[in-house]
Design a protein around this motif. Structure first.
Motif: not given
Length: 141
Positions: A24-30, A61-69, A118-127
């Motif tokens: 929801q926060l606008p501070y986290f847009t690209g 890289l930072i934004r996608k890594a944040s999705h992943l993690s 990417i989110d699903g991949s992050g979930a899979l990797i962590f699991l």
């Protein structure tokens, strides 16, 4: 539900709220993260020779890594509550889908199927890492 599981459930709910609020926060847009990176990399570290392409790549890289993690952590927490890798991944993936849908209604944000993947991949990797650690601990015991 055991006392320990209650804490895992509470942690899971809090983490889901954090993801919801960040969406929801606008501070986290690209654009905002690119501006912040530009300020830190170029102005604070006097790296004037760094081009816009470098900032864009770093931002990506930072934004996608944040999705992943973020969704990897969510899947881990869900696993601790549910005790099932499959259900933990499924719920994390469904939450990623609803998060992207929610994001589509936020000004300056857009939904992306790639981000859900990417989110699903992050979930899979962590699991998978959780599985490996548990297996190693069982062998050691």
């Amino acid at each position: 539900m055991k006392g320990n599981q209650k804490w895992w459930l509470l942690s899971t709910i809090i983490w889901m709220l954090v993801i919801f609020l960040v969406t929801q926060l606008p501070y986290f847009t690209g654009d905002h993260t690119a501006k912040a990176l530009n300020k830190v990399v170029i102005k604070e570290h006097t790296m004037a020779d760094v081009g816009r392409g470098f900032i864009d790549e770093l931002n990506f890289l930072i934004r996608k890594a944040s999705h992943l993690s973020a969704f990897g952590i969510l899947a881990f927490l869900l696993y601790k509550v549910m005790g099932s890798y499959r259900f933990a991944w499924l719920v994390a993936f469904l939450y990623a889908m609803t998060d992207e849908w929610h994001q589509s209604f936020m000004p300056g944000r857009m939904a992306s199927v790639k981000d859900v993947l990417i989110d699903g991949s992050g979930a899979l990797i962590f699991l998978f890492l959780t599985y490996l650690v548990r297996r190693k601990r069982k062998k050691a015991a």
